[in-house]
Design an enzyme around this catalytic site. Sequence first.
Site, PDB file in Angstrom:
ATOM      1  N   LYS A 125      83.001  34.573 -22.942  1.00  0.00           N
ATOM      2  CA  LYS A 125      82.638  33.564 -23.861  1.00  0.00           C
ATOM      3  C   LYS A 125      83.888  32.661 -24.087  1.00  0.00           C
ATOM      4  O   LYS A 125      83.816  31.509 -24.318  1.00  0.00           O
ATOM      5  CB  LYS A 125      82.074  34.152 -25.151  1.00  0.00           C
ATOM      6  CG  LYS A 125      80.720  34.536 -24.587  1.00  0.00           C
ATOM      7  CD  LYS A 125      79.975  34.998 -26.056  1.00  0.00           C
ATOM      8  CE  LYS A 125      80.834  36.419 -26.964  1.00  0.00           C
ATOM      9  NZ  LYS A 125      80.304  37.312 -26.317  1.00  0.00           N
ATOM     10  N   ASP A 142      75.922  37.178 -20.618  1.00  0.00           N
ATOM     11  CA  ASP A 142      76.787  38.038 -21.537  1.00  0.00           C
ATOM     12  C   ASP A 142      75.857  38.337 -22.511  1.00  0.00           C
ATOM     13  O   ASP A 142      75.646  39.263 -23.148  1.00  0.00           O
ATOM     14  CB  ASP A 142      77.882  37.228 -22.200  1.00  0.00           C
ATOM     15  CG  ASP A 142      78.346  38.245 -23.232  1.00  0.00           C
ATOM     16  OD1 ASP A 142      78.791  39.417 -22.953  1.00  0.00           O
ATOM     17  OD2 ASP A 142      78.507  37.772 -24.200  1.00  0.00           O
ATOM     18  N   HIS A 144      89.979  34.993 -31.906  1.00  0.00           N
ATOM     19  CA  HIS A 144      88.849  35.874 -31.665  1.00  0.00           C
ATOM     20  C   HIS A 144      89.223  37.061 -32.502  1.00  0.00           C
ATOM     21  O   HIS A 144      90.187  37.821 -32.060  1.00  0.00           O
ATOM     22  CB  HIS A 144      88.284  36.213 -30.474  1.00  0.00           C
ATOM     23  CG  HIS A 144      87.052  37.142 -30.419  1.00  0.00           C
ATOM     24  ND1 HIS A 144      85.780  36.727 -30.610  1.00  0.00           N
ATOM     25  CD2 HIS A 144      87.100  38.442 -30.252  1.00  0.00           C
ATOM     26  CE1 HIS A 144      84.985  37.806 -30.503  1.00  0.00           C
ATOM     27  NE2 HIS A 144      85.697  38.852 -30.330  1.00  0.00           N
ATOM     28  N   ARG A 186      72.818  46.328 -23.582  1.00  0.00           N
ATOM     29  CA  ARG A 186      73.940  47.480 -24.113  1.00  0.00           C
ATOM     30  C   ARG A 186      73.494  47.956 -25.522  1.00  0.00           C
ATOM     31  O   ARG A 186      73.952  48.920 -25.478  1.00  0.00           O
ATOM     32  CB  ARG A 186      75.329  46.846 -23.975  1.00  0.00           C
ATOM     33  CG  ARG A 186      75.649  46.740 -22.484  1.00  0.00           C
ATOM     34  CD  ARG A 186      76.864  45.670 -22.421  1.00  0.00           C
ATOM     35  NE  ARG A 186      78.192  46.394 -23.107  1.00  0.00           N
ATOM     36  CZ  ARG A 186      79.104  45.570 -24.043  1.00  0.00           C
ATOM     37  NH1 ARG A 186      78.950  44.360 -23.915  1.00  0.00           N
ATOM     38  NH2 ARG A 186      79.958  46.215 -24.467  1.00  0.00           N
ATOM     39  N   SER A 223      82.873  40.696 -22.200  1.00  0.00           N
ATOM     40  CA  SER A 223      81.922  40.031 -22.898  1.00  0.00           C
ATOM     41  C   SER A 223      82.629  39.111 -23.794  1.00  0.00           C
ATOM     42  O   SER A 223      82.227  38.058 -23.838  1.00  0.00           O
ATOM     43  CB  SER A 223      81.032  41.096 -23.758  1.00  0.00           C
ATOM     44  OG  SER A 223      80.230  40.431 -24.742  1.00  0.00           O
TER      45      SER A 223
END
Length: 456
Positions: free
Chosen positions: A202, A176, A97, A183, A198
Amino acid sequence: MSMSASSETAFAAVDIIRAKRDGLALNPAQIDWVIDAYVRGEVAEEQMAALAMAIVLNGMDRQEIARWTRAMIDSGRRMDFSGLTRHGRRLPTVDKHSTGGVGDKITLPLAPLVAAHGVAVPQLSGRGLGHTGGTLDKLEAIPGWRADLDHDQIVRQLESVGAVVCAAGGDLAPADKKLYALRDVTGTVESIPLIASSIMSKKIAEGAEALVLDVKVGAGAFMKDARSAGELAETMVGLGTDAGLTTIALLTDMSAPLGHAVGNACEVAESVEVLAGGGPSDVVGLTLALAGEMLRAAGVEADPADALRDGRAMDAWRAMIAAQGGDPKAPLPQARISETVSADSDGVVTSLDAMGIGLASWGLGAGRARREDPVQPAAGVVLRAKPGDTVRRGQILATMHTDSASAVTAAADRIRSAYGIESLHGAAAAAGAREPGDRSTPRANVLLGRVAAEDL
């Protein structure tokens, strides 16, 4: 805490808001309830917005963040890739990620490169919003390629090809998805506990056994300084470790764009160049660094550069694209308009603001202001000069690609403003300037640090 008359395990949302407002730590039962009740609609949007703001102002400790992350995971389903096999051999799984940056196309060459070593890479990705591009937007520039796969299709592709890049299903950490949208419109994005939970909710729900994080630092990144980026990296590594996920984070520089291409189709082209054994040195270097970490996390000892040299990574790329309906040999989209931006004087490029280039590419049509907006696949910016390059007056700094003639002037102004150019006779001349386009000479190292469980 006051209790709802409807359930002995229910809380009053306002009591939880007050507790965090006053700097108290929320207990596991409170966190479990508020996330579940928010998804069900029992906690109103304005109440969750108030709680998010209290978290922004007062933070969370590690136990709170871990429980918040777990509650968001438990709001949906978890994927399971533990049974993946090929030729009777179990396939290890590793995910990657990035926190997002300008010109960050690393997933495209990275996933097939790691898969070429017998490791499964389930890469669930998203689309871009604002100045950072989305991986799915880039791949959707390839004719025929599709992002939406069901779980069985993902499993089959991992077993046959080894890598898949696709959209995450709506049942993966739905809390999320709902909270992120809130947000975004309530000024509560800038919170390390909320950012970390967040991302990690995931990633943990995706079901890989190991995770390598690319945490960007600099003007074009979400985290502008090394201190905050390091805190985010440590928080995420801690969350992954606590969840039983082998997790490593690299801190990488995003003060200047990665590579030369910024935009969807042009980033695909640059990624293919890397897979063919070429490409900009910063993109190649970061791809190999992340691949090395992913392979080690999966228990594989190999030099990933070998798979770039011998063509295995390119073979895996072509198989990955074809498996999702794409034609890896098809020409990429071309923009109707191409215009250049030139240097106003002789000098050395001393800086290149990633945010400015990202906004220019976005304005040309490569990005979106709202999630439902379309993108122009061929829009973007190709940089002809980067920091350290010598330029002459009238020399091309960048080429803009777009289908929107009205966007060119504003984009050109942003590009010019993004370049910092010092006189050839100034201090920069002594720093070893290069001719523009010289990709053989390494640029500044994009690797700034590494965080693993043993560092916590």
